[in-house]
Design a protein around this motif. Structure first.
Motif, PDB file in Angstrom:
ATOM      1  N   VAL A  20       0.929  -1.077  -0.009  1.00  0.00           N
ATOM      2  CA  VAL A  20       0.177  -0.081   0.015  1.00  0.00           C
ATOM      3  C   VAL A  20       0.803   1.396   0.063  1.00  0.00           C
ATOM      4  N   GLN A  21       0.772   2.066  -1.060  1.00  0.00           N
ATOM      5  CA  GLN A  21       1.673   3.346  -1.126  1.00  0.00           C
ATOM      6  C   GLN A  21       1.029   4.444   0.090  1.00  0.00           C
ATOM      7  N   PRO A  22       1.989   5.488   0.280  1.00  0.00           N
ATOM      8  CA  PRO A  22       1.548   6.238   1.297  1.00  0.00           C
ATOM      9  C   PRO A  22       0.479   7.072   0.852  1.00  0.00           C
ATOM     10  N   PHE A  23      -0.567   7.525   1.632  1.00  0.00           N
ATOM     11  CA  PHE A  23      -1.580   8.402   1.442  1.00  0.00           C
ATOM     12  C   PHE A  23      -1.144   9.823   1.422  1.00  0.00           C
ATOM     13  N   PRO A  24      -1.960  10.708   0.679  1.00  0.00           N
ATOM     14  CA  PRO A  24      -1.736  12.271   0.795  1.00  0.00           C
ATOM     15  C   PRO A  24      -1.546  12.752   2.185  1.00  0.00           C
ATOM     16  N   VAL A  25      -0.864  13.587   2.546  1.00  0.00           N
ATOM     17  CA  VAL A  25      -0.939  14.344   3.873  1.00  0.00           C
ATOM     18  C   VAL A  25      -1.864  15.609   3.951  1.00  0.00           C
ATOM     19  N   PRO A  26      -3.018  15.419   4.943  1.00  0.00           N
ATOM     20  CA  PRO A  26      -4.049  16.264   4.876  1.00  0.00           C
ATOM     21  C   PRO A  26      -3.324  17.522   5.381  1.00  0.00           C
ATOM     22  N   ALA A  27      -3.948  18.799   5.246  1.00  0.00           N
ATOM     23  CA  ALA A  27      -3.270  19.894   5.680  1.00  0.00           C
ATOM     24  C   ALA A  27      -3.765  19.965   7.358  1.00  0.00           C
ATOM     25  N   SER A  28      -4.797  19.583   7.426  1.00  0.00           N
ATOM     26  CA  SER A  28      -5.378  19.512   8.839  1.00  0.00           C
ATOM     27  C   SER A  28      -5.935  18.236   9.328  1.00  0.00           C
ATOM     28  N   PRO A  29      -5.077  17.464  10.017  1.00  0.00           N
ATOM     29  CA  PRO A  29      -5.574  16.088  10.207  1.00  0.00           C
ATOM     30  C   PRO A  29      -6.878  16.069  11.197  1.00  0.00           C
ATOM     31  N   ASP A  30      -7.678  15.119  10.683  1.00  0.00           N
ATOM     32  CA  ASP A  30      -8.760  14.692  11.136  1.00  0.00           C
ATOM     33  C   ASP A  30      -8.754  13.525  12.469  1.00  0.00           C
ATOM     34  N   GLY A  59       0.674  16.956   8.708  1.00  0.00           N
ATOM     35  CA  GLY A  59      -0.149  18.409   8.848  1.00  0.00           C
ATOM     36  C   GLY A  59      -0.034  19.283   9.813  1.00  0.00           C
ATOM     37  N   GLY A  60      -0.504  18.541  10.985  1.00  0.00           N
ATOM     38  CA  GLY A  60      -0.895  19.066  12.103  1.00  0.00           C
ATOM     39  C   GLY A  60       0.344  19.558  12.976  1.00  0.00           C
ATOM     40  N   ILE A  61       1.508  18.616  12.718  1.00  0.00           N
ATOM     41  CA  ILE A  61       2.784  18.754  13.205  1.00  0.00           C
ATOM     42  C   ILE A  61       3.346  20.046  12.708  1.00  0.00           C
ATOM     43  N   ALA A  62       3.314  20.417  11.661  1.00  0.00           N
ATOM     44  CA  ALA A  62       4.040  21.452  10.894  1.00  0.00           C
ATOM     45  C   ALA A  62       3.076  22.827  11.214  1.00  0.00           C
ATOM     46  N   SER A  63       1.946  22.491  11.443  1.00  0.00           N
ATOM     47  CA  SER A  63       1.104  23.998  11.754  1.00  0.00           C
ATOM     48  C   SER A  63       1.156  24.269  13.389  1.00  0.00           C
ATOM     49  N   GLY A  64       1.534  23.225  14.146  1.00  0.00           N
ATOM     50  CA  GLY A  64       1.822  23.486  15.696  1.00  0.00           C
ATOM     51  C   GLY A  64       0.528  22.758  16.115  1.00  0.00           C
ATOM     52  N   LEU A  65      -0.437  22.066  15.683  1.00  0.00           N
ATOM     53  CA  LEU A  65      -1.621  21.664  16.527  1.00  0.00           C
ATOM     54  C   LEU A  65      -1.221  20.463  16.890  1.00  0.00           C
ATOM     55  N   VAL A  66      -0.073  19.526  16.892  1.00  0.00           N
ATOM     56  CA  VAL A  66       0.230  18.502  17.363  1.00  0.00           C
ATOM     57  C   VAL A  66       1.806  18.486  17.622  1.00  0.00           C
ATOM     58  N   GLU A  67       1.921  18.011  18.797  1.00  0.00           N
ATOM     59  CA  GLU A  67       3.253  17.616  19.339  1.00  0.00           C
ATOM     60  C   GLU A  67       3.762  16.346  19.353  1.00  0.00           C
ATOM     61  N   THR A  98      -9.484  20.318  23.251  1.00  0.00           N
ATOM     62  CA  THR A  98      -9.522  20.861  21.789  1.00  0.00           C
ATOM     63  C   THR A  98      -8.091  21.266  21.522  1.00  0.00           C
ATOM     64  N   PRO A  99      -7.212  20.720  20.617  1.00  0.00           N
ATOM     65  CA  PRO A  99      -6.037  21.178  20.181  1.00  0.00           C
ATOM     66  C   PRO A  99      -6.126  22.583  19.602  1.00  0.00           C
ATOM     67  N   THR A 100      -5.072  23.436  19.898  1.00  0.00           N
ATOM     68  CA  THR A 100      -4.965  24.454  19.292  1.00  0.00           C
ATOM     69  C   THR A 100      -3.253  24.652  19.389  1.00  0.00           C
ATOM     70  N   VAL A 101      -2.952  25.901  18.629  1.00  0.00           N
ATOM     71  CA  VAL A 101      -1.498  26.075  18.458  1.00  0.00           C
ATOM     72  C   VAL A 101      -0.945  26.575  19.744  1.00  0.00           C
ATOM     73  N   ASP A 102      -1.619  26.963  20.822  1.00  0.00           N
ATOM     74  CA  ASP A 102      -0.992  27.155  22.218  1.00  0.00           C
ATOM     75  C   ASP A 102      -1.008  26.134  22.786  1.00  0.00           C
ATOM     76  N   ASP A 103      -2.010  25.397  22.630  1.00  0.00           N
ATOM     77  CA  ASP A 103      -2.273  23.997  23.676  1.00  0.00           C
ATOM     78  C   ASP A 103      -2.530  23.016  22.465  1.00  0.00           C
ATOM     79  N   PRO A 104      -1.319  22.501  22.260  1.00  0.00           N
ATOM     80  CA  PRO A 104      -1.421  21.303  21.135  1.00  0.00           C
ATOM     81  C   PRO A 104      -1.593  20.152  21.646  1.00  0.00           C
ATOM     82  N   LEU A 105      -2.293  19.033  20.891  1.00  0.00           N
ATOM     83  CA  LEU A 105      -2.465  17.622  21.236  1.00  0.00           C
ATOM     84  C   LEU A 105      -0.953  17.180  21.430  1.00  0.00           C
ATOM     85  N   ILE A 106      -0.737  16.413  22.481  1.00  0.00           N
ATOM     86  CA  ILE A 106       0.634  15.704  22.708  1.00  0.00           C
ATOM     87  C   ILE A 106       0.440  14.055  22.456  1.00  0.00           C
TER      88      ILE A 106
END
Length: 466
Positions: free
Chosen positions: A202-212, A259-267, A323-331
């Motif tokens: 299975v090939q890698p899937f496209p990276v969503p800009a904002s992960p669901d 996508g969330g890592i790059a935007s700061g929503l996910v650590e 709720t993840p935000t840039v100031d309070d990201p998902l870990i």
């Protein structure tokens, strides 16, 4: 009171006993046979209308207008079907071709050998001295296999069909079969596989800009549809033998979060006790990366516990779910080879610190947005004492049959999770238990080679320009 069994009675030969003789006139006997034959003909005509209807229409056209007109009508229908297929193949397959294939396979494959297969596999019931076979309700076909719906007999359980599914597959000369429950308690669906969609990589899937976070696409299911992981409110345990594809699951998950890592929503806080051999290529994606000293890993986990408690104190009485935000990201805490930290460390104090921190994160972290993704080879209880704290579990290739039950729950192997039978040539293939579904579902996760990982880290690493 007459007992009605939701099945079909198997005719049995009468006993060789002397019974009273009743003399019936020949004309009455002929009348009964004629009525019985007429009734059966009407029933068969109505049941197989998709055969009798076109046959009657063809006979009428040929009789009224001649064979050339019939040939023209057939040619027009074929041309219309070909045009439909060319213009919109998806709807043609869904509404035209696959329903026809399902009806044909029901008649020529399943219906013809149904009674003998049920008898040989021990699925026939006995009631009132008569033998009854479960009723075949319908067959739905697709590109990969057949979904056969069956009505259960009184006293039968879906687990009975799950245990008999491998024998049923051989009875119908198919690759494999599994039994699934439905919304109705008196029915079960047998999934017979003709072609395996999980044979190829299975090939890698496209990276969503904002992960669901409730629908992270990681792989392909056994029916050819996408497998999406629900990370919201869950921890994930990945278990499998050496070279079973645990890295495919981890990197597929990290790619879906990129996508969330790059935007700061996910650590992502990564731990690689193998000296960084697995996760070092993705170091730019990680907010914290510990891979060498067990004491430092214990310190980072304790820091994660501190962050979790501070967040819980801040959300107490305000919100029940983070709720993840840039100031309070998902870990997301990713641990590769968890047993190296919880069972194989020689320093007992460090091992106890790590166990305590992981236990707190697993028991209290979901609501405040701290999730643990752990991979290991040995799923035994003494190696992973808090295994039950992982709501989502993924079982890849195992070395022993009972290990599937250790990961997915008691009875998982009997319900189809044949982890010990996954070939070594199919890394990334495993079984997962979906929400609301008792039976494990077979999945193949996407594969990222070293180049894909390097590109992912360079493109979506922390501070990368998008």
């Amino acid at each position: 009171m007459i007992n009605v069994i939701p099945g079909e009675k198997i005719p049995t030969a009468p006993l060789n006993t002397r019974l009273p003789v009743w003399r019936i006139p020949g004309w009455l006997l002929a009348f009964v046979w004629l009525g019985r034959g007429t009734f059966r003909s009407v029933v068969l005509t109505a049941r197989y209308w998709w055969i009798t209807g076109p046959a009657a229409a063809s006979w009428w056209i040929a009789d009224q207008h001649g064979w050339p007109v019939l040939a023209g009508v057939v040619a027009g229908l074929v041309a219309g079907a070909l045009s439909w297929w060319r213009l919109h193949p998806a709807s043609w397959l869904r509404c035209g071709w696959y329903p026809l294939v399902g009806r044909c396979r029901r008649l020529w494959i399943y219906r013809r050998g149904w009674t003998s297969a049920m008898t040989a596999c021990g699925l026939v019931g006995v009631h009132g001295g008569e033998r009854w076979v479960p009723r075949l309700l319908g067959v739905r076909s697709n590109r990969w296999g057949d979904l056969v719906t069956v009505r259960l007999l009184p006293g039968q359980h879906p687990d009975d069909w799950a245990k008999a599914a491998p024998r049923l597959a051989y009875s119908f000369n198919l690759r494999e079969a599994r039994a699934h429950t439905t919304g109705r308690p008196d029915r079960v669906v047998l999934h017979f596989v003709r072609r395996d969609p999980l044979v190829g990589t299975v090939q890698p899937f496209p990276v969503p800009a904002s992960p669901d976070l409730s629908h992270l696409q990681l792989g392909v299911r056994e029916d050819g549809t996408a497998y999406r992981l629900r990370l919201t409110g869950s921890h994930v345990l990945i278990a499998g033998a050496t070279n079973s594809g645990k890295g495919s699951v981890l990197w597929s998950l990290l790619r879906s979060l990129a996508g969330g890592i790059a935007s700061g929503l996910v650590e992502v806080w990564a731990f690689d006790p193998k000296g960084g051999m697995e996760l070092a290529a993705g170091a730019p994606l990680f907010a914290r990366f510990a891979y060498d000293d067990p004491d430092s890993m214990a310190g980072v986990l304790e820091e994660a516990v501190k962050r979790m408690r501070l967040r819980a104190a801040r959300l107490r009485g305000v919100a029940r779910q983070h709720t993840p935000t840039v100031d309070d990201p998902l870990i997301v805490v990713v641990v590769d080879e968890l047993a190296a930290l919880t069972a194989y460390l020689t320093d007992r104090k460090v091992r106890d610190r790590i166990r305590e921190s992981l236990g707190l994160l697993l028991s209290q972290g979901r609501a405040v947005g701290v999730h643990v993704i752990a991979a290991l080879q040995d799923p035994r209880k003494d190696v992973l004492p808090f295994r039950d704290l992982f709501p989502t579990r993924i079982a890849l290739r195992m070395t022993e049959p009972e290990q599937a039950d250790m990961v997915l729950g008691d009875g998982a192997r009997d319900r189809g999770a044949m982890c010990d039978l996954i070939p070594e040539t199919s890394p990334g293939v495993g079984y997962v238990v979906l929400d609301g579904v008792r039976e494990p579902v077979r999945v193949r996760f996407s594969y990222l080679d070293d180049g894909d990982v390097s590109d992912l880290a360079a493109t979506y690493g922390r501070g990368a320009a998008l």
